[in-house]
Enzyme design. Structure first.
Site, PDB file in Angstrom:
ATOM      1  N   THR A 473     -94.207 -49.976  29.375  1.00  0.00           N
ATOM      2  CA  THR A 473     -93.655 -50.753  28.225  1.00  0.00           C
ATOM      3  C   THR A 473     -92.764 -49.428  27.553  1.00  0.00           C
ATOM      4  O   THR A 473     -91.799 -49.619  26.929  1.00  0.00           O
ATOM      5  CB  THR A 473     -94.775 -50.757  27.329  1.00  0.00           C
ATOM      6  OG1 THR A 473     -95.471 -49.747  27.624  1.00  0.00           O
ATOM      7  CG2 THR A 473     -95.742 -52.013  27.469  1.00  0.00           C
ATOM      8  N   ALA A 515     -95.038 -48.710  20.295  1.00  0.00           N
ATOM      9  CA  ALA A 515     -94.283 -47.834  19.770  1.00  0.00           C
ATOM     10  C   ALA A 515     -93.042 -47.211  18.184  1.00  0.00           C
ATOM     11  O   ALA A 515     -93.335 -46.271  18.632  1.00  0.00           O
ATOM     12  CB  ALA A 515     -92.077 -48.735  20.457  1.00  0.00           C
ATOM     13  N   ILE A 638     -84.149 -50.910  17.276  1.00  0.00           N
ATOM     14  CA  ILE A 638     -84.362 -51.066  18.114  1.00  0.00           C
ATOM     15  C   ILE A 638     -84.321 -49.168  18.966  1.00  0.00           C
ATOM     16  O   ILE A 638     -83.156 -48.389  18.940  1.00  0.00           O
ATOM     17  CB  ILE A 638     -83.428 -51.608  19.155  1.00  0.00           C
ATOM     18  CG1 ILE A 638     -83.361 -53.139  18.859  1.00  0.00           C
ATOM     19  CG2 ILE A 638     -83.280 -51.109  21.318  1.00  0.00           C
ATOM     20  CD1 ILE A 638     -84.545 -53.940  19.098  1.00  0.00           C
ATOM     21  N   PRO A 641     -82.145 -48.991  24.007  1.00  0.00           N
ATOM     22  CA  PRO A 641     -81.770 -50.616  23.540  1.00  0.00           C
ATOM     23  C   PRO A 641     -81.693 -50.967  25.729  1.00  0.00           C
ATOM     24  O   PRO A 641     -82.020 -51.894  26.121  1.00  0.00           O
ATOM     25  CB  PRO A 641     -80.427 -50.501  24.300  1.00  0.00           C
ATOM     26  CG  PRO A 641     -79.675 -49.411  22.923  1.00  0.00           C
ATOM     27  CD  PRO A 641     -80.704 -48.452  22.549  1.00  0.00           C
ATOM     28  N   LYS A 642     -82.112 -50.010  26.481  1.00  0.00           N
ATOM     29  CA  LYS A 642     -81.544 -50.178  28.124  1.00  0.00           C
ATOM     30  C   LYS A 642     -83.762 -50.986  28.423  1.00  0.00           C
ATOM     31  O   LYS A 642     -83.904 -52.226  28.527  1.00  0.00           O
ATOM     32  CB  LYS A 642     -81.656 -48.878  28.404  1.00  0.00           C
ATOM     33  CG  LYS A 642     -81.654 -49.615  30.116  1.00  0.00           C
ATOM     34  CD  LYS A 642     -81.782 -48.798  31.050  1.00  0.00           C
ATOM     35  CE  LYS A 642     -80.013 -48.264  30.789  1.00  0.00           C
ATOM     36  NZ  LYS A 642     -79.713 -46.852  32.101  1.00  0.00           N
ATOM     37  N   LYS A 710     -90.329 -52.986  15.159  1.00  0.00           N
ATOM     38  CA  LYS A 710     -90.781 -53.654  14.989  1.00  0.00           C
ATOM     39  C   LYS A 710     -91.506 -53.734  16.133  1.00  0.00           C
ATOM     40  O   LYS A 710     -92.996 -54.470  16.061  1.00  0.00           O
ATOM     41  CB  LYS A 710     -90.447 -55.056  14.493  1.00  0.00           C
ATOM     42  CG  LYS A 710     -89.806 -54.945  13.250  1.00  0.00           C
ATOM     43  CD  LYS A 710     -89.175 -56.249  12.522  1.00  0.00           C
ATOM     44  CE  LYS A 710     -89.293 -56.613  11.506  1.00  0.00           C
ATOM     45  NZ  LYS A 710     -89.083 -58.300  11.027  1.00  0.00           N
ATOM     46  N   GLY A 711     -91.740 -53.509  17.284  1.00  0.00           N
ATOM     47  CA  GLY A 711     -92.221 -53.479  19.043  1.00  0.00           C
ATOM     48  C   GLY A 711     -91.733 -55.073  19.792  1.00  0.00           C
ATOM     49  O   GLY A 711     -91.773 -55.509  18.866  1.00  0.00           O
ATOM     50  N   GLY A 713     -93.593 -56.159  23.135  1.00  0.00           N
ATOM     51  CA  GLY A 713     -93.724 -56.200  24.173  1.00  0.00           C
ATOM     52  C   GLY A 713     -94.407 -57.400  24.111  1.00  0.00           C
ATOM     53  O   GLY A 713     -94.286 -58.333  25.216  1.00  0.00           O
ATOM     54  N   GLU A 714     -94.387 -58.776  23.028  1.00  0.00           N
ATOM     55  CA  GLU A 714     -94.692 -60.212  23.238  1.00  0.00           C
ATOM     56  C   GLU A 714     -93.580 -60.727  22.751  1.00  0.00           C
ATOM     57  O   GLU A 714     -93.303 -61.916  22.885  1.00  0.00           O
ATOM     58  CB  GLU A 714     -95.761 -60.368  22.169  1.00  0.00           C
ATOM     59  CG  GLU A 714     -97.165 -58.760  21.143  1.00  0.00           C
ATOM     60  CD  GLU A 714     -97.973 -58.380  22.684  1.00  0.00           C
ATOM     61  OE1 GLU A 714     -99.316 -59.091  22.628  1.00  0.00           O
ATOM     62  OE2 GLU A 714     -97.606 -57.106  22.483  1.00  0.00           O
TER      63      GLU A 714
END
Lengths: 753, 173
Positions: A473, A515, A638, A641-642, A710-711, A713-714
């Site tokens: 992640t 994060a 963010i 960004p990468k 805000k995250g 992963g999902e």
């Protein structure tokens, strides 16, 4: 001129652990060298339910090199009570305890562990263990299990019940435009590339170092302490590198239990690695049935939502997900009713898999919204905008931010949505039917109390540490950037430690909160270091920083300087030298705080996304290609960004996979997942994936979490499968309501176009 | 049970010679040991990954005499005399192979577990000299699964290296 590369929050630096990964130096759970290591191979049971009558291991024991065969007949003591076997994210119920007794609860349940001097000997000897069983009736058919559908009295503590509003039944009955549809999702298995594995190092004094594939080293440590009656201080769990997990590593898996059991019994170091087949014998995304009924006025104004779902669990634990709330939150509609329950089957307990609940529930809801838009004769994007809600409609609360409208706009522009023709089958090119679909994604923006330490050495080298995990992640990179941002140090001077239960407390890596949480903890710790530095700097002889406040200075390029006059400053190493400080070491904890808790009660915090998909369908062969995807994401600030883009790319690929490929197929006679390998459990290969564009829309949100993050992963997976399914409808005129949409479902003429 | 002594394994091992990452290794290997297990468990070269042990995922891809192969499907004794290059042998000292650098620059991985296999496979692909377009790279890299879904970045990385070697076909996709 300042030529220093900005490496702080917001810059697209390369993943800081990349060099270790591309050179093969990153060591995963089964790869830590230990002298005198024993290898354990798990024997899987053959029946879905019943009990073991005989377990014959003499042939296995006779193989030279075999050291022990562990089973329920000879296992050492483990805790008696269920509560000692519960890990910190366990759902209510009685956790599975491997080799505990002769009972079989699911097919593939581990029934023995063969331990030998080499892997090959253990594998061979494991094939010689014979068991006979007394078989009891079982059911793995989820459709049959609906008869046992229930709502447990003790709910999972992450569960949010739907809150109804208005009179959905009456509104649905009265609606001039309506749709009613049943959807089905097949069971999916996470199948991270790395199989679950543990290397347990017997340290000689009874303490253990456990290299484990997990998303939470402190969860595994506390679990092992409970199961084996050990002091947590004698167990150190390490997971510096994790080869994917997607939820399968949230709970401790049975290989770590077996490896620790064997190591303690034999007082030697032991490694246990599951086979790919065994990766189908623990957690999985629950199978789901969802019934969505939607009503609208003729102009497309939504008037009724009825959303009902069932997900699968085991007989021994009650896993629950938030499936039906998403659509109820997202759309402006005065009447909404939701209902949810679970149904037990004789498998291992289902578990969280990427965007649990939302990947299922929002996907089906967004497929139903597409159906309603067509029933109303309105462009599906226009329909969503018409029913757009600025507030959380279910909870009646404002969002800390919601830039979904911007996501729709930027996504549509990049995709070229305005060139779409509404009628299904209207965009044929050559022998292929072309379809364009849209859907919405939604996930929680969560924050979890997390601690981090920071240690600045006299030479200007900084180490930040937390018991967080990086499962691909980007946690290493996030922590580096949060530190660089605060102390203005170059990446080369920052070392990150994570994946170690002995480090400051962190939650499991999941829910997209890492994060935001660990980033805030690192920032706090580094700010504390910064304050100490400034205080020391101010005391230096003729200090240019005398009397300067934290707000008046800037940490950049290894210096502390006045914001208004950057020439006036001192190097950090100079401050350390002048003050005679060898090291500054701090530990801080980031928590929501009082204002955060009040905000959490009064406001909803969510990520949103708009997904646009192009499919091309060869109607003769039923082959679907997803040729273009644009995913526009509103996720606050963010950090990188990468790596952020990669998170979304991965979610989109898994969403395409959910739409077209993934399905754990059960032979109900044996109660077993039959396609338990990578050849028959289909996931996309490189050739299946075409163009994917990721857009992050501007969404400043200082309130949602301390960093405004805000995250991610999902959110990438949520809604993606719906956009694919909706595009397939647009291409073919066929509504396939059971995922995955495989070739057989498309060429089946009994599905009315 | 603590007094169980290590038991030596009395199977007939066979002598073989492999050149692994440029080093000649004289080894004694039982006939059922795969190249992958030999590398990981006996040579401490854990860069080659086990993702399925059945030749289905490509995580174990190494170069055998310059050709990409699934090392889990090769018995080590069948490779006597061969030259093996694993991910650990691609860089020359601190100088990374261009593919390794391109994978980092394009963020062509997340968890990193399939990465050594992807890079070795891409190296084999370059050696083959067949792939010259994006579509061809996608097709010919399809033996290497990536569950994190980094495929588009993997193709970007491979295309960049192809381009720098002048192996790209103009007006490709």
């Amino acid at each position: 001129m300042n030529v220093l590369q900005n490496v702080g929050i917001g810059s697209a630096i390369n993943r800081v652990d990349g060099l270790q990964k591309v050179t093969g130096r990153a060591r995963y759970a089964a790869e830590h060298p230990v002298p005198g290591l024993l290898h354990g191979v798990i024997v899987s049971g053959a029946i879905p339910k019943g009990r073991i009558v005989t377990l014959e291991d003499s042939e296995a024991r006779a193989v030279p090199g075999v050291v022990e065969v562990l089973s329920h007949k000879n296992r050492p003591h483990v805790a008696w009570f269920d509560r000692s076997h519960k890990d910190m994210v366990a759902p209510p119920g009685s956790p599975f305890k491997a080799l505990y007794d002769d009972k079989i609860l699911f097919s593939g349940q581990p029934i023995a562990l063969v331990i030998a001097e080499s892997f090959e000997v253990a594998r061979y000897a494991a094939s010689l263990v014979r068991a006979s069983y007394e078989v009891e009736p079982h059911n793995t058919d989820f459709h049959k299990a609906q008869a046992e559908r229930f709502m447990p009295s003790k709910k999972r503590d992450t569960y949010h019940p739907p809150k109804n509003r208005g009179d959905a039944d009456a509104a649905f009955a009265a609606a001039p435009v309506k749709v009613s549809a049943e959807y089905h999702l097949a069971t999916e298995h996470h199948n991270p590339m790395e199989m679950h594995a543990s290397t347990v190092v017997w340290e000689g004094d009874g303490s253990l170092t456990v290299f484990d594939k997990t998303q939470g080293p402190q969860n595994v440590r506390d679990y092992l302490a409970g199961v084996f009656g050990m002091s947590a201080s004698t167990i150190r769990v390490m997971n510096p590198f994790v080869g994917g997990a997607f939820g399968s590593g949230l709970r401790p898996q049975y290989q770590v239990y077996l490896a620790v059991m064997a190591a303690r019994m034999l007082q030697r170091s032991v490694r246990v690695v599951m086979t790919r087949q065994q990766m189908f014998t623990h957690g999985h995304r629950p199978e789901a049935l969802q019934s969505v009924q939607l009503g609208a006025e003729r102009d497309g104004t939504m008037t009724a939502i009825r959303n009902s779902a069932t997900t699968s669990t085991s007989r021994y634990e009650n896993n629950m997900e938030d499936v039906v709330i998403w659509g109820m939150m997202n759309y402006a509609c005065e009447n909404a009713a939701g209902e949810y329950a679970i149904a037990p089957v004789d498998t291992a307990t289902s578990t969280d898999m990427r965007a649990p609940g939302a990947a299922t529930g929002m996907t089906f809801f967004e497929m139903a919204v597409d159906e309603l838009a067509y029933a109303a004769g309105i462009d599906p994007l226009e329909f969503r905008l018409k029913n757009y809600s600025e507030t959380d409609q279910m909870n009646g609360t404002p969002f800390t931010s919601k830039a979904l409208r911007e996501a729709y706009a930027e996504g549509a522009e990049a995709f070229g949505w305005s060139r779409r023709s509404q009628a299904p089958r209207s965009m044929k090119e050559g022998r292929e039917l072309v379809g364009w679909g849209v859907a919405t994604g939604m996930w929680d923006a969560m924050f979890s109390k997390t601690s981090a330490s920071a240690r600045l050495s006299a030479n200007g080298h900084l180490e930040v540490a937390s018991a967080a995990s990086d499962i691909g992640t980007g946690t290493y990179t996030v922590m580096t950037q949060a530190a660089a941002d605060t102390l203005g140090l170059p990446v080369e001077q920052i070392a990150v430690r994570l994946g170690d239960s002995s480090l400051p407390k962190a939650p499991v890596e999941g829910g997209s909160w890492m994060a935001a949480s660990v980033g805030a903890a690192v920032q706090l710790a580094c700010r504390s270091v910064a304050e100490k530095l400034l205080s020391a700097a101010a005391k230096m002889q003729n200090s240019p920083l005398a009397g300067a406040s934290m707000e008046a200075v800037r940490f950049s390029g290894g210096r502390i300087a006045l914001r208004d006059d950057p020439a006036r400053g001192v190097a950090i190493t100079e401050v350390m030298r002048a003050s005679g400080t060898d090291v500054i070491a701090v530990e801080e904890t980031a928590s929501a705080g009082i204002s955060g808790m009040i905000s959490q009660m009064r406001k909803s915090r969510n990520t949103h996304s708009a997904i646009f998909v192009e499919v091309r369908v060869d109607e003769e062969l039923g082959v679907v290609r997803v040729t273009r995807v644009v995913n526009a994401v509103a996720a606050g600030r963010i950090i990188n960004p990468k790596t952020a883009r990669s998170q979304i790319l991965g979610g989109v690929v898994m969403g395409i996979s959910m739409a077209l490929h993934e399905e754990s197929m059960t032979d109900h006679r044996y109660g077993r997942f039959m396609n338990h390998n990578y050849a028959e459990y289909h996931v996309p290969v490189n050739a299946d994936i075409h163009d994917i564009q990721v857009i992050f829309v501007d969404e400043p949100d200082p309130e949602v979490t301390p960093l405004g993050v805000k995250g991610l992963g999902e959110i990438g997976i949520v809604g993606t499968a719906a956009a694919v399914a909706n595009a397939i409808f647009h291409a073919t005129g066929k509504r396939v309501r059971a995922l995955p949409i495989t070739i057989d479902k498309l060429v089946d003429d009994t599905v009315a176009p | 049970m603590s007094d169980v002594a290590p038991i030596s394994i009395a199977f007939a091992a066979m002598p073989i010679t492999l050149t692994i990452n440029g080093h000649e290794r004289r080894l004694s290997v039982e006939p059922w040991v795969t190249l992958l297990d030999l590398l990981r468990e006996r040579e401490d070269l854990t860069g080659s990954k086990k993702g399925c042990d059945h030749g289905q995922c490509g995580a174990c891809t190494v170069l055998v005499d310059g050709r990409r192969m699934n090392s889990c499907l090769k018995l080590a004794v069948s490779l006597d005399g061969a030259s093996i290059t694993t991910i650990e042998g691609l860089a020359e000292g601190d100088r990374l192979d261009p593919l390794q650098q391109a994978f980092m620059d394009h963020d062509a991985f997340q968890c990193g577990y399939c990465t050594p296999g992807q890079i070795c496979s891409a190296k084999g692909l370059l050696n083959e000299g067949r792939a010259r377009t994006r579509d061809e790279v996608r097709e010919m890299m399809s033996g290497n699964l990536c569950r994190c879904g980094a495929y588009t970045n993997i193709v970007d990385a491979v295309m960049q290296v192809l381009e720098s070697r002048g192996q790209i076909k103009e007006a490709a996709e």
